[in-house]
Design an enzyme around this catalytic site. Structure first.
Site, short mmCIF file in Angstrom:
data_model
loop_
_atom_site.label_atom_id
_atom_site.label_comp_id
_atom_site.label_asym_id
_atom_site.label_seq_id
_atom_site.Cartn_x
_atom_site.Cartn_y
_atom_site.Cartn_z
N SER A 168 78.64 -24.10 -103.75
CA SER A 168 79.68 -25.10 -103.46
C SER A 168 80.92 -24.39 -102.95
O SER A 168 81.53 -23.58 -103.67
CB SER A 168 80.00 -25.90 -104.73
OG SER A 168 78.86 -26.61 -105.17
N ASP A 184 71.09 -38.79 -110.15
CA ASP A 184 72.20 -38.15 -110.86
C ASP A 184 73.53 -38.81 -110.51
O ASP A 184 74.49 -38.70 -111.27
CB ASP A 184 72.22 -36.64 -110.61
CG ASP A 184 72.91 -36.21 -109.35
OD1 ASP A 184 72.70 -36.86 -108.30
OD2 ASP A 184 73.64 -35.20 -109.38
#
Length: 389
Positions: free
Chosen positions: A137, A310
Site C-alpha cells: 500500500s 470484506d
C-alpha cells in the site's frame, strides 16, 4: 473415465471453479492509523475475540479452501488485514506447511497485502522461497502518502514503507503497488504515476469512497457508515472528507491513461486499464468491481467467521463460521448477495453505453438513489479507453 486429470464425475466447469477468499489472520489490527481505513476496529465491531487466527481455524481454512475450489483451478490464499504481517513469519510458515499437506498436486498461489513497514530480511526471504506475491500500500510520493497513512504517534509512514520495498527488491520478491486515490493525491495524477512506475510494473488504484456513520452506527463504535446492500438501504450521509471527488477521479484516471499511452503501453500494467481493455474484448475481469456479478469473494475472519465480502464485514452479512459449517456451503449462501449487484442497478444504467465496462461498479459505492457515486468519473475514463481502442 478418470484419465482427464480431473476428479471422476466433475464437469469442466466444476473443475475450474474459483473463489477469492480474503483471510484476516489478525482481523483489523494494524500498526498504522490510516484515516480512511475501512477495516479499522473490525475486531471490536464484529466481536472477533482473538488477536491471531488459531491453528485450528487456520487449518480448517486451508483445507476447506482447497476442497471448495475446482481441481484444475489455481487456489489463491489472499492474506489481508489490518496488517497481516503482525501474525509473524511463523504463522505463514505453518500456513505453507498445511497447504502442502492438504494440497498435494494442486496449483496454489499466496498473495499478501501489506503496508510494508514491518517487513524484514526473514519475512522477505520466506516470501521469495515460497513464491508469495506481495501488494504494498503506497499512496505516491511522501506528501501524498503521508497525508493519511500515519503511525500511532501521528507520524508519516512513507520512509518505513520504502524501506520495506527496498527489502523486497533486495530479496527478489515480486510486488505490486496499491494506491488509495483520495482527496489529496487525486490532484497529482502524473506525479503519482511517474513515482510508482519507477518502482514496479504492476500498479493498482483504489478509489476511496466512504461515508461518515449515522448516529445509530457511531453509537455502536463504527468509524464509517455501513454500505448500501441487500441488508441495509444506506443513508444519505455525505461522503467522508477524504473521499475522492467523482469528476476528479475520472480526471486522475485519464491523466494516468495518457502517461501510460505515451511511455508504458505493453510495458507497465495498470489494473484498471487492463480490466477496461479486457472488458471491451469480452475477456472476463479479474477485478470484482467491474464484473457483472460478485459474491465469489468472501472474507474469513480470524475466528473463522465468513462474511459476504470484506467491504461488507458487518454483523448482518455474516454467513456463518467455518468451524461449524463448511466454507463451500457458506459461499453457496452468498449467491443472493452476488446477484444483487445486477438486480440492484437503477434503470438508467441499462441505457448507458458503458454498462459492459462498468457493470455498476462496487455496490458499496451506490450511495445516492442506487447510482454509483463514481459514475461521472467512470464515464470520463471509459470514454477515453474507447478512444484508445
Amino acid at each position: 473415465m478418470t484419465g482427464t486429470g480431473r476428479l471422476a464425475g466433475t464437469s469442466a466447469r466444476q473443475a475450474d471453479r474459483t473463489y477469492a477468499m480474503l483471510a484476516k489472520p489478525v482481523s483489523g489490527a494494524c500498526n498504522l492509523r490510516c484515516s480512511y481505513c475501512y477495516y479499522a476496529g473490525k475486531e471490536r465491531l464484529l466481536n472477533i475475540g482473538t488477536s491471531l487466527m488459531s491453528h485450528d481455524v487456520l487449518e480448517a481454512f486451508i483445507r476447506q479452501n482447497l476442497a471448495m475450489h475446482g481441481w484444475d483451478a489455481v487456489v489463491e490464499f489472499a492474506w489481508h488485514g489490518g496488517e497481516p504481517t503482525l501474525a509473524g513469519a511463523g504463522f505463514f510458515r505453518e500456513a505453507v506447511r498445511l497447504q502442502e499437506k492438504y494440497g498435494q498436486g494442486r496449483k496454489i498461489l499466496n498473495t499478501l497485502q501489506t503496508n510494508g513497514t514491518l517487513l524484514d530480511d526473514e519475512f522477505c526471504a520466506f516470501f521469495r522461497e515460497n513464491h508469495f506475491l506481495i501488494g504494498v500500500s503506497l499512496d505516491g510520493p511522501p506528501d501524498c502518502h503521508n497525508a493519511y497513512r500515519r503511525d500511532a504517534d501521528g507520524g508519516g509512514s512513507f520512509d518505513l514503507t520504502m524501506r520495506g520495498i527496498d527489502l523486497l527488491k533486495k530479496h527478489g520478491v515480486p510486488f505490486n503497488t496499491l494506491t488509495a486515490v483520495n482527496d489529496v493525491n487525486v490532484s497529482k495524477p502524473v506525479e503519482v504515476y511517474r513515482f510508482l512506475r519507477e518502482l514496479t510494473d504492476y500498479i493498482q488504484f483504489l478509489p476511496v469512497v466512504e461515508r461518515l456513520p449515522a448516529p445509530c452506527e457511531s453509537g455502536d463504535g463504527q468509524p464509517l457508515a455501513t454500505p448500501p446492500g441487500i441488508h441495509f438501504a444506506g443513508t444519505d450521509n455525505l461522503p467522508a472528507p477524504f473521499s475522492v471527488p467523482p469528476g476528479a477521479y475520472g480526471d486522475f484516471l485519464c491523466a494516468v491513461l495518457d502517461e501510460w499511452k505515451k511511455h508504458d503501453r505493453n510495458r507497465k500494467h495498470v489494473q484498471l486499464i487492463d480490466v477496461a481493455l479486457g472488458n471491451l474484448k469480452g475477456i472476463p475481469s479479474s477485478l470484482c468491481v467491474h464484473n457483472p456479478l460478485c459474491g465469489h469473494s468472501g472474507c474469513v475472519e480470524a475466528n473463522g467467521d465468513v462474511y459476504a465480502c470484506d467491504r461488507y464485514a458487518f454483523p448482518s452479512y455474516c454467513l456463518g463460521n467455518i468451524m461449524n459449517t463448511d466454507m463451500g456451503v457458506l459461499m453457496e449462501r452468498n449467491r443472493h448477495f452476488g446477484m444483487h449487484k445486477a438486480y440492484g442497478l437503477p434503470e438508467a444504467c441499462f441505457d448507458c453505453p458503458y454498462l459492459k465496462l462498468c457493470f455498476g461498479g462496487c455496490p458499496k459505492d451506490r450511495i445516492f438513489d442506487g447510482k454509483n457515486y463514481l459514475c461521472e468519473g467512470y464515464k470520463l475514463f471509459f470514454d477515453a479507453i474507447m478512444e484508445l481502442e
